[in-house]
Design a protein around this motif. Structure first.
Motif, PDB file in Angstrom:
ATOM      1  N   VAL A 175      -2.944  -7.608  14.703  1.00 37.59           N
ATOM      2  CA  VAL A 175      -1.531  -6.849  14.489  1.00 37.59           C
ATOM      3  C   VAL A 175      -0.466  -7.668  15.480  1.00 37.59           C
ATOM      4  O   VAL A 175       0.503  -8.195  15.188  1.00 37.59           O
ATOM      5  N   GLU A 184       3.909  -9.525  10.864  1.00 37.18           N
ATOM      6  CA  GLU A 184       3.341  -8.010  11.044  1.00 37.18           C
ATOM      7  C   GLU A 184       3.104  -7.343   9.839  1.00 37.18           C
ATOM      8  O   GLU A 184       2.215  -6.486   9.535  1.00 37.18           O
ATOM      9  N   ARG A 185       4.323  -7.148   9.088  1.00 39.05           N
ATOM     10  CA  ARG A 185       4.583  -6.216   8.026  1.00 39.05           C
ATOM     11  C   ARG A 185       3.590  -6.864   6.853  1.00 39.05           C
ATOM     12  O   ARG A 185       2.719  -5.884   6.194  1.00 39.05           O
ATOM     13  N   ARG A 188      -0.071  -5.810   8.305  1.00 39.44           N
ATOM     14  CA  ARG A 188      -0.329  -4.374   7.801  1.00 39.44           C
ATOM     15  C   ARG A 188      -0.554  -3.876   6.519  1.00 39.44           C
ATOM     16  O   ARG A 188      -1.463  -3.190   6.070  1.00 39.44           O
ATOM     17  N   VAL A 201      -3.927   2.714   8.970  1.00 42.65           N
ATOM     18  CA  VAL A 201      -3.616   1.950   9.930  1.00 42.65           C
ATOM     19  C   VAL A 201      -2.604   2.356  10.958  1.00 42.65           C
ATOM     20  O   VAL A 201      -2.956   1.977  12.196  1.00 42.65           O
ATOM     21  N   ASP A 202      -1.534   3.054  10.810  1.00 42.81           N
ATOM     22  CA  ASP A 202      -0.696   3.604  11.630  1.00 42.81           C
ATOM     23  C   ASP A 202      -1.457   4.326  12.576  1.00 42.81           C
ATOM     24  O   ASP A 202      -1.099   4.312  13.721  1.00 42.81           O
TER      25      ASP A 202
END
Length: 253
Positions: A175, A184-185, A188, A201-202
């Motif tokens: 990331v 990045e988005r 993810r 993931v967060d």
């Protein structure tokens, strides 16, 4: 049962609140002036909290675990002492040695406590394992009891850490590169699709950044255990490097 919770950080507060909600009489201690959940009695010392408890839950952090165990030993009492701290096998054994003649449980917490509170799955070993299973079963926890000595549960946790923290390091590295690439988005979402959870993931990223300093010590314990087993440590070493980098970044910030 009267339960003493030592250490009222994030996990300690959740455990204390949930055990009280499950019908136990909960007393707690923390040297800092931190808020306590409703229904949880505040003790003036660790030894006072533990004196009349049937179960003592230690969540002080591995660095203080042995010293707190000595304080509890001075208090006497016949309750079980359950070490919930993320620590290496040798630290767990040292805690047990500081409490001669007392019923001890080595407890490994198998998921982030904020996710499920006292229902978080546990693995427990040592003479007090059944007592921990009894109490935390009333709060809805899944508890695996190992017919093994103190340190066995800690070993299981370290094996799991080699995977979970290594996974977190892999996610952070990819990331971080995606941030530079402006993707990045997208990445993810790709990772969340593979793992089946954007929340995970967060948690892997944010949890690593928030708890990097503590996890450096956890991975050092992990490496020592893998060395003891004669296992490879390449991923463990790389994970430790990533966590140390995160600690350095937080200090610089």
């Amino acid at each position: 049962m009267r339960v003493a919770v030592l250490g009222m950080g994030e996990a300690g507060r959740l455990y204390a609140a949930d055990l009280a909600a499950a019908g136990h009489s909960v007393v707690a201690f923390d040297p800092a002036d931190v808020p306590f959940p409703d229904g949880v009695e505040r003790a003036e010392s660790a030894s006072r909290a533990a004196a009349e408890a049937g179960l003592v839950v230690s969540l002080t952090g591995a660095r203080f675990a042995e010293d707190v165990a000595r304080q509890v030993a001075l208090a006497g009492g016949e309750g079980c002492f359950a070490d919930f701290n993320s620590a290496g096998v040798e630290t767990k054994r040292a805690v047990a040695a500081a409490l001669p003649g007392k019923e001890i449980a080595d407890v490994a917490v198998l998921a982030p406590v904020p996710r499920a509170g006292a229902r978080t799955p546990l693995v427990v070993s040592g003479p007090g394992a059944a007592k921990v299973a009894e109490v935390f079963g009333t709060a809805g926890a899944s508890v695996e009891v190992l017919d093994a000595e103190i340190g066995a549960a800690a070993g299981r946790k370290l094996l799991r850490s080699a995977f979970m923290k290594g996974l977190a390091a892999t996610v952070i590295e990819s990331v971080s590169a995606a941030e530079v690439a402006g993707s990045e988005r997208w990445l993810r979402d790709q990772i969340a699709g593979e793992l089946g959870s954007a929340e995970l993931v967060d948690r892997l990223i944010d949890g690593s950044r928030q708890h990097a300093a503590r996890r450096v010590h956890e991975m050092q314990d992990c490496r020592s255990y893998l060395d003891e087993l004669g296992a490879d440590t390449d991923i463990c070493d790389a994970t430790t490097s990533w966590l140390q980098r995160l600690v350095g970044g937080a200090a610089a910030g």
